[in-house]
Design an enzyme around this catalytic site. Structure first.
Site, PDB file in Angstrom:
ATOM      1  N   GLU A   1     -42.478  79.771  36.996  1.00 32.38           N
ATOM      2  CA  GLU A   1     -42.665  81.163  37.424  1.00 32.38           C
ATOM      3  C   GLU A   1     -41.802  82.156  36.652  1.00 32.38           C
ATOM      4  O   GLU A   1     -40.918  82.808  37.217  1.00 32.38           O
ATOM      5  CB  GLU A   1     -42.411  81.305  38.932  1.00 32.38           C
ATOM      6  CG  GLU A   1     -43.325  80.449  39.777  1.00 32.38           C
ATOM      7  CD  GLU A   1     -43.315  80.827  41.259  1.00 32.38           C
ATOM      8  OE1 GLU A   1     -42.536  81.703  41.658  1.00 32.38           O
ATOM      9  OE2 GLU A   1     -44.119  80.247  42.011  1.00 32.38           O
TER      10      GLU A   1
ATOM     11  N   GLU B   1     -47.563  74.176  42.933  1.00 32.36           N
ATOM     12  CA  GLU B   1     -46.966  74.578  44.212  1.00 32.36           C
ATOM     13  C   GLU B   1     -48.016  75.217  45.089  1.00 32.36           C
ATOM     14  O   GLU B   1     -48.781  76.070  44.633  1.00 32.36           O
ATOM     15  CB  GLU B   1     -45.841  75.620  44.044  1.00 32.36           C
ATOM     16  CG  GLU B   1     -44.526  75.079  43.578  1.00 32.36           C
ATOM     17  CD  GLU B   1     -43.453  76.176  43.453  1.00 32.36           C
ATOM     18  OE1 GLU B   1     -43.522  77.186  44.188  1.00 32.36           O
ATOM     19  OE2 GLU B   1     -42.558  76.003  42.617  1.00 32.36           O
TER      20      GLU B   1
HETATM   21  C1  PNW Z   1     -41.703  80.201  44.398  1.00 33.51           C
HETATM   22  N1  PNW Z   1     -41.961  86.580  45.637  1.00 33.51           N
HETATM   23  O1  PNW Z   1     -40.851  81.285  44.572  1.00 33.51           O
HETATM   24  C2  PNW Z   1     -40.797  79.144  43.787  1.00 33.51           C
HETATM   25  O2  PNW Z   1     -41.292  78.468  42.684  1.00 33.51           O
HETATM   26  C3  PNW Z   1     -40.167  78.239  44.799  1.00 33.51           C
HETATM   27  O3  PNW Z   1     -38.920  77.848  44.315  1.00 33.51           O
HETATM   28  C4  PNW Z   1     -40.120  78.918  46.157  1.00 33.51           C
HETATM   29  O4  PNW Z   1     -39.388  78.218  47.110  1.00 33.51           O
HETATM   30  C5  PNW Z   1     -41.560  79.128  46.597  1.00 33.51           C
HETATM   31  O5  PNW Z   1     -42.288  79.876  45.629  1.00 33.51           O
HETATM   32  C6  PNW Z   1     -41.704  79.819  47.943  1.00 33.51           C
HETATM   33  O6  PNW Z   1     -41.173  81.103  47.894  1.00 33.51           O
HETATM   34  C7  PNW Z   1     -41.207  82.576  44.842  1.00 33.51           C
HETATM   35  O7  PNW Z   1     -41.118  87.234  46.304  1.00 33.51           O
HETATM   36  C8  PNW Z   1     -40.267  83.352  45.522  1.00 33.51           C
HETATM   37  O8  PNW Z   1     -43.010  87.117  45.208  1.00 33.51           O
HETATM   38  C9  PNW Z   1     -40.526  84.670  45.768  1.00 33.51           C
HETATM   39  C10 PNW Z   1     -41.714  85.234  45.350  1.00 33.51           C
HETATM   40  C11 PNW Z   1     -42.670  84.468  44.675  1.00 33.51           C
HETATM   41  C12 PNW Z   1     -42.393  83.132  44.435  1.00 33.51           C
END
Ligand code: PNW
Length: 453
Positions: free
Chosen positions: A167, A363
């Protein structure tokens, strides 16, 4: 052609984690400081003020984690390597005890019949590199390639499928524009520079691994279907799509940044930033694509707030894009993200059409707060429903012709959820916050039943 990506008649299932979210032991065995150690220690940075210094203690309990994945019946475990464990200062001296840890983890998985797949960067940048400018500096991409190469030298005999970055949208735009992820900087359009340097780092790692004989180098993107609300200016919606999706896919597939992207990110037209050869290096560098999906993105027209202001902080994560509001429809999970499996189906079909690459859903999962303990099992019916509907969406996209190889649930363990600290949990296994004891939830049992019959 990829050599080791699964290509059987059914989806390969797996479970995912990330180093900083589960390992703890942040000062053990010579590990250096990462930007998440620093950021999480900043007052107000995480919702509960807590950090990853203990987390799930997986640094010591990795064998138990491996056994949980094996018992689940999953073929795959997706883990990430903490850069500061391997090269504590980001460049220079190598810490062999860090490599030894991943060696043990990989062997524990293989002994139990689970195939490990590794990610080199799930956001734990060594702090000394951030002090030198972090991803705004071109040198960081080269340091990344050196680190990833030495991890591959050590583990590549047993770990065949690698992802370079997880990401990069979060790393660049939440980290350097919105400031809600480490390193917590609010630098506006400079975040586009971080985006390019991340992609350069990806390209350099892919080049090095390909030279070493690997044919299974991928990248994990949190792409999103962009579904504008009625009345959204077309250019605003296009800008959201550009920053969320095209800034990654265009260089990978076309070796170019398109005009719509350059409109919102004029930084990417700077020849000092995007140097001769960069885009050629990135083009065609991914053998497979990881797609992380949780929710669709619905930009809407800006409506004045009662005070007459038009401040919409979400747009901070989309520098250069005309202001929009982000709409979230019902139903929602505990983290406030809309549940919409049709978004995953559409995204997979579109991404297949756009890239032609083998895809893994690297994921997908949900945070819910209503877990209750009954008969020794954590009941999480909402999570079961979420997973079921999204696995079905993945299968529909596959049946319709998208080249989808696997589905990896986020996440194995209740863990450190970044800015949310320990207030939102995505795990299919409950982790006791005091003892770190692991207890499978109903969602784990449901998936196990499906995988083991
Ligand atoms: C992803 N947002 O994180 C990550 O790859 C993981 O480590 C995480 O635990 C999972 O999704 C769930 O959140 C994100 O705020 C964290 O847009 C925040 C965002 C998007 C993805």
């Amino acid at each position: 052609m990829t050599l080791h990506l699964p290509d059987g008649p059914a989806l390969e299932f797996g479970a995912a984690t990330a180093s900083y979210q589960i390992e703890g032991a942040t000062t053990e065995d010579g590990r250096g400081v990462s930007i998440w150690d620093t950021f999480a220690a900043t007052p107000g940075a995480t919702r509960d003020g807590r950090d990853g210094s203990v987390a799930c203690d997986s640094y010591h309990r990795y064998a138990e984690d491996a056994a949980l994945v094996a018992d689940l019946g999953a073929g795959w475990y997706r883990f990430s390597v903490a850069w500061p464990r391997i090269v504590p200062a980001g460049i220079g001296a190598v810490e062999s005890r860090g490599l030894d840890y991943y060696d043990r983890l990989v062997d524990a998985l293989l002994e139990r019949g689970v195939t490990p797949t590794g990610t080199f960067y799930h956001w734990d940048l060594p702090q000394p590199l951030e002090d030198a400018g972090g991803w705004l500096q071109r040198d960081t991409a080269y340091a990344f390639a050196d680190y990833a190469t030495l991890v591959h030298d050590r583990l590549g005999d047993r770990v065949k499928v690698w992802a370079t970055l997880n990401e990069p949208w979060c790393a660049a735009y939440l980290g350097y524009a919105a400031g809600v992820h480490a390193p917590g900087r609010r630098e506006g359009g400079k975040a586009h520079r971080a985006a390019h340097h991340l992609m350069l780092g990806h390209g350099l790692v892919a080049e090095a691994l390909h030279a070493a004989g690997s044919q299974d180098v991928g990248i994990v993107l949190n792409l999103a279907p962009i579904w504008p609300e009625p009345g959204t200016p077309e250019l605003a919606a296009d800008g959201v799509d550009a920053v969320r999706n095209r800034v990654w896919l265009d260089p990978l597939i076309d070796g170019a940044y398109d005009d719509g992207l350059l409109r919102v990110a004029p930084e990417l037209a700077d020849p000092e930033l995007v140097r001769e050869g960069d885009l050629d290096l990135i083009k065609g560098s991914a053998d497979w694509l990881g797609v992380n999906y949780y929710t669709p993105v619905r930009p809407g027209p800006v409506t004045p707030t009662p005070a007459g202001e038009e401040r919409h902080p979400e747009t901070d994560a989309y520098p250069g894009v005309d202001p929009v509001t982000f709409h979230v429809r019902e139903p929602r999970t505990h983290i406030g993200w809309e549940v919409e499996p049709a978004g995953l189906e559409e995204l997979l079909l579109e991404t297949h059409k756009r890239t032609g690459l083998p895809i893994v859903v690297t994921e997908n999962g949900a945070a819910y707060a209503d877990d209750t303990v009954e008969g020794g099992v954590v009941q999480d019916a909402d999570r079961v429903a979420y997973l079921r509907s999204h696995i079905e969406a993945t299968e529909r996209a596959r049946d319709a012709g998208a080249d989808i190889r696997g589905y990896i649930v986020w996440t194995l363990l209740d863990n450190f959820e970044w800015a949310e600290g320990y207030t939102k949990f995505f795990g299919i296994v409950h982790v006791d916050p005091d003892t770190q004891d692991r207890t499978p939830k109903a969602s784990y049992r449901w998936l196990q039943q499906r995988l083991k019959g």
